[in-house]
Design an enzyme around this catalytic site. Structure first.
Site, PDB file in Angstrom:
ATOM      1  CG  PHE A 112      -1.424   1.244   1.390  1.00 13.94           C
ATOM      2  CD1 PHE A 112      -2.197   1.750   0.068  1.00 13.94           C
ATOM      3  CD2 PHE A 112      -1.946   1.755   3.061  1.00 13.94           C
ATOM      4  CE1 PHE A 112      -2.804   3.519   0.972  1.00 13.94           C
ATOM      5  CE2 PHE A 112      -2.457   2.790   3.337  1.00 13.94           C
ATOM      6  CZ  PHE A 112      -2.781   3.262   2.288  1.00 13.94           C
TER       7      PHE A 112
ATOM      8  CE  LYS B 194       7.217  -1.129  10.907  1.00 15.78           C
ATOM      9  NZ  LYS B 194       8.545  -1.443   9.497  1.00 15.78           N
TER      10      LYS B 194
ATOM     11  N   PRO C 149     -18.367  -4.384  10.070  1.00 16.45           N
ATOM     12  CG  PRO C 149     -16.312  -6.718  10.142  1.00 16.45           C
ATOM     13  CD  PRO C 149     -17.339  -4.932   9.128  1.00 16.45           C
TER      14      PRO C 149
ATOM     15  CG  ASN D 106     -11.131   2.163  14.874  1.00 15.88           C
ATOM     16  OD1 ASN D 106     -10.590   3.699  14.507  1.00 15.88           O
ATOM     17  ND2 ASN D 106     -10.975   1.770  15.576  1.00 15.88           N
TER      18      ASN D 106
ATOM     19  CG  HIS E  98      -8.029  -2.827  19.899  1.00 16.74           C
ATOM     20  ND1 HIS E  98      -9.399  -2.794  18.903  1.00 16.74           N
ATOM     21  CD2 HIS E  98      -7.485  -1.990  18.542  1.00 16.74           C
ATOM     22  CE1 HIS E  98      -9.230  -2.015  17.871  1.00 16.74           C
ATOM     23  NE2 HIS E  98      -8.059  -1.510  18.151  1.00 16.74           N
TER      24      HIS E  98
ATOM     25  CD  GLU F 133      -0.594  -0.106  14.783  1.00 12.90           C
ATOM     26  OE1 GLU F 133      -0.429  -1.554  16.098  1.00 12.90           O
ATOM     27  OE2 GLU F 133      -1.326  -0.093  14.167  1.00 12.90           O
TER      28      GLU F 133
ATOM     29  CG  ASP G 244       6.864  -6.304  -2.496  1.00 16.16           C
ATOM     30  OD1 ASP G 244       6.240  -7.865  -2.308  1.00 16.16           O
ATOM     31  OD2 ASP G 244       6.312  -5.381  -1.724  1.00 16.16           O
TER      32      ASP G 244
ATOM     33  NE  ARG H 224      -7.193  -5.603  15.822  1.00 14.57           N
ATOM     34  CZ  ARG H 224      -6.183  -4.767  15.197  1.00 14.57           C
ATOM     35  NH1 ARG H 224      -5.635  -3.095  15.689  1.00 14.57           N
ATOM     36  NH2 ARG H 224      -6.484  -4.626  13.785  1.00 14.57           N
TER      37      ARG H 224
HETATM   38  P1  NAD Z   1       1.464  -3.945   3.468  1.00  7.41           P
HETATM   39  O1  NAD Z   1       1.547  -5.170   4.026  1.00  7.41           O
HETATM   40  O2  NAD Z   1       0.586  -2.937   2.209  1.00  7.41           O
HETATM   41  O3  NAD Z   1       3.197  -3.822   2.285  1.00  7.41           O
HETATM   42  C1  NAD Z   1       3.665  -5.214   2.866  1.00  7.41           C
HETATM   43  C2  NAD Z   1       4.810  -5.033   1.062  1.00  7.41           C
HETATM   44  O4  NAD Z   1       5.481  -6.178   1.392  1.00  7.41           O
HETATM   45  C3  NAD Z   1       4.029  -6.008   0.505  1.00  7.41           C
HETATM   46  O5  NAD Z   1       3.675  -5.463  -1.224  1.00  7.41           O
HETATM   47  C4  NAD Z   1       4.515  -7.413   0.292  1.00  7.41           C
HETATM   48  O6  NAD Z   1       4.459  -7.965  -0.092  1.00  7.41           O
HETATM   49  C5  NAD Z   1       6.217  -6.697   0.902  1.00  7.41           C
HETATM   50  N1  NAD Z   1       6.635  -8.289   2.518  1.00  7.41           N
HETATM   51  C6  NAD Z   1       5.832  -8.526   3.066  1.00  7.41           C
HETATM   52  N2  NAD Z   1       7.666  -9.392   3.701  1.00  7.41           N
HETATM   53  C7  NAD Z   1       8.425  -9.423   2.939  1.00  7.41           C
HETATM   54  C8  NAD Z   1       9.442  -9.920   2.130  1.00  7.41           C
HETATM   55  N3  NAD Z   1      10.073 -11.117   3.622  1.00  7.41           N
HETATM   56  N4  NAD Z   1      10.550  -9.979   1.662  1.00  7.41           N
HETATM   57  C9  NAD Z   1       9.820  -9.193   0.613  1.00  7.41           C
HETATM   58  N5  NAD Z   1       8.562  -8.249   1.161  1.00  7.41           N
HETATM   59  C10 NAD Z   1       7.899  -8.790   1.482  1.00  7.41           C
HETATM   60  O7  NAD Z   1       1.560  -2.715   3.978  1.00  7.41           O
HETATM   61  P2  NAD Z   1       2.865  -1.088   4.573  1.00  7.41           P
HETATM   62  O8  NAD Z   1       1.077  -1.151   4.973  1.00  7.41           O
HETATM   63  O9  NAD Z   1       2.746  -0.256   2.401  1.00  7.41           O
HETATM   64  O10 NAD Z   1       2.849  -0.827   5.076  1.00  7.41           O
HETATM   65  C11 NAD Z   1       4.420  -0.095   4.238  1.00  7.41           C
HETATM   66  C12 NAD Z   1       5.255  -0.297   5.595  1.00  7.41           C
HETATM   67  O11 NAD Z   1       4.879   1.170   6.702  1.00  7.41           O
HETATM   68  C13 NAD Z   1       5.021  -1.576   7.226  1.00  7.41           C
HETATM   69  O12 NAD Z   1       6.524  -1.442   7.145  1.00  7.41           O
HETATM   70  C14 NAD Z   1       4.316  -0.986   7.812  1.00  7.41           C
HETATM   71  O13 NAD Z   1       4.580  -0.992   9.351  1.00  7.41           O
HETATM   72  C15 NAD Z   1       5.179   0.778   7.899  1.00  7.41           C
HETATM   73  N6  NAD Z   1       3.126   1.124   9.215  1.00  7.41           N
HETATM   74  C16 NAD Z   1       2.123   1.196   7.747  1.00  7.41           C
HETATM   75  C17 NAD Z   1       1.185   1.750   8.408  1.00  7.41           C
HETATM   76  C18 NAD Z   1      -0.399   2.317   7.732  1.00  7.41           C
HETATM   77  O14 NAD Z   1      -1.238   2.621   8.013  1.00  7.41           O
HETATM   78  N7  NAD Z   1      -0.703   1.385   6.647  1.00  7.41           N
HETATM   79  C19 NAD Z   1       1.862   3.029   9.050  1.00  7.41           C
HETATM   80  C20 NAD Z   1       2.551   3.427   9.339  1.00  7.41           C
HETATM   81  C21 NAD Z   1       4.012   1.976   9.478  1.00  7.41           C
END
Ligand code: NAD
Length: 359
Positions: free
Chosen positions: A11, A163, A214, A258, A301, A135, A32, A298
């Site tokens: 994402f 993390k 939900p 939420n 939570h 988090e 990836d 959860r």
């Molecule tokens: P996501 O789950 O959408 O994407 C994670 C990506 O990492 C996927 O494309 C997956 O295929 C890849 N991946 C997973 N394991 C892997 C591995 N072993 N080797 C190579 N690629 C691998 O996550 P996101 O929401 O895009 O989050 C990205 C980062 O940002 C994460 O580190 C997350 O902790 C951090 N983050 C997310 C949020 C949020 O709200 N989504 C907020 C703050 C920080």
């Protein structure tokens, strides 16, 4: 500059890549493994660019990482690959330990080996930017408290604990080996191309299909929401403009419960798709809010997260462009206009891109 970006099919990673290809002349190598959360269809806007390269590699595979560093010679690593869904971490923490901790360790070691071989100038310019979450700080108790960069870590879930561990590893590699690292801790993101297991897309897509909406517990958990493109802009700024060893908190100044988020989504859908059979405005429709269903909370939570983002604002001049009202409207409109993307996620056919073509 050349960016090696891990997790670029996810994402946030895909938003960062779309941002870099659209707004800079830099090159991106997307590394990836394409877990269930990786979707190359989120990158169709950039896939034909000569500045975009994709490598299907697991960050736990050190040999492959060494090959990538030797071949591409990146200037900046942006590390987003992770297992990211809290509920999945409660059901099965093993993948979180593997990717988030062991994977980060591998990437740090591969980066360090590569960095040691660079000439002095490139060594100084190199950055390892670790993308993390708010988090790691755990719950905020008082309504006026905010997370600052020095707030102590108190993770509650296997996800946030993994993390937090990876953040500690990154800082230790800076302190012990002088590897030039950066850490950013960001609040909840939302926006286009968000995998439908997460709250906002899940609610939009369930509502459109007349399925229950939900909500955990009483829905009073507070999150500080940030539009994903604002996050992508912040990450690029941090990666290219900040001093090695820095940490920045990134947040949207958008605290919402939420339940409020779900109510807003229901009301926006009533306005944007009045013809939907579940809309109040459609004859016989009960209204999207009538689909809300409170489910057991959860475990562990956290009640409230909120970010003080004044450091990144003061030092790098970053502020979110979107308010929650403007960003959520863009998000709902994007899902309404991009059924082709999400229907392929819901029916699982998006994964054929990775299984069928061998990329
Ligand atoms: P996501 O789950 O959408 O994407 C994670 C990506 O990492 C996927 O494309 C997956 O295929 C890849 N991946 C997973 N394991 C892997 C591995 N072993 N080797 C190579 N690629 C691998 O996550 P996101 O929401 O895009 O989050 C990205 C980062 O940002 C994460 O580190 C997350 O902790 C951090 N983050 C997310 C949020 C949020 O709200 N989504 C907020 C703050 C920080």
């Amino acid at each position: 500059m050349k960016f090696l970006i891990t997790g670029g099919a996810g994402f946030i990673g895909s938003a960062v890549i779309r941002h870099i290809i659209a707004h800079t002349s830099d090159t991106v190598i997307n590394v990836d493994k394409l877990s269930y959360a990786g979707n190359l269809e989120s990158l169709t806007l950039v896939e034909s660019s000569s500045r975009y390269h994709f490598e299907q590699v697991d960050i736990c595979d050190r040999k492959e990482l060494d090959r990538l560093f030797a071949f591409y010679q990146p200037d900046i690593v942006m590390h987003l690959a992770a297992e990211s869904h809290v509920d999945r971490s409660i059901d099965g923490p093993a993948d979180f330990i593997q990717t988030n901790i062991i994977g980060t360790y591998n990437l740090l070691e591969a980066s360090r080996a590569y960095w040691n071989g660079l000439d002095l100038e490139r060594k100084e310019q190199f950055r390892f930017h670790h993308i993390s979450t708010d988090e790691v700080y755990g719950d905020l108790e008082n309504p006026s408290d905010l997370f600052i960069e020095s707030t102590s870590y108190k993770p509650s879930s296997p996800y946030s604990a993994s993390k937090a561990s990876s953040d500690h590893l990154v800082r230790a590699w800076q302190r012990t080996y002088n590897l030039p690292t950066l850490v950013t801790n960001c609040s909840n993101n939302y926006g286009p191309y968000h995998f439908p297991e997460k709250l906002i897309p899940h609610i939009i897509l369930n509502a459109l299909q007349g399925k229950p909406l939900p909500i955990y517990g009483n829905g009073q958990q507070i999150r500080d929401w940030l539009y994903v493109e604002d996050h992508a802009r912040a990450l690029y700024l941090v990666a290219t403009q900040s001093k090695a060893g820095e940490t920045y908190n990134i947040g949207g100044h958008n605290e919402k419960t939420n339940l409020d988020v779900v109510h807003m989504l229901c009301d926006l859908l009533e306005e944007l798709v009045p013809e939907n059979q579940y809309s109040k405005q459609h004859a016989g429709g009960g209204g999207f809010r009538s689909l809300i269903s409170f489910v057991q909370d959860r475990p562990g939570h956290d009640l409230r997260y909120a970010i003080d983002a004044s450091k990144i604002e003061k030092e790098l001049g970053w502020r979110p462009k979107e308010t929650f009202n403007s960003g959520i409207r863009k998000t709902v409109s994007w899902y309404l206009e991009n059924e082709a993307w999400w229907s392929r996620v819901l029916d699982g056919s998006y994964s054929l891109t990775r299984l069928g073509s061998g990329v």
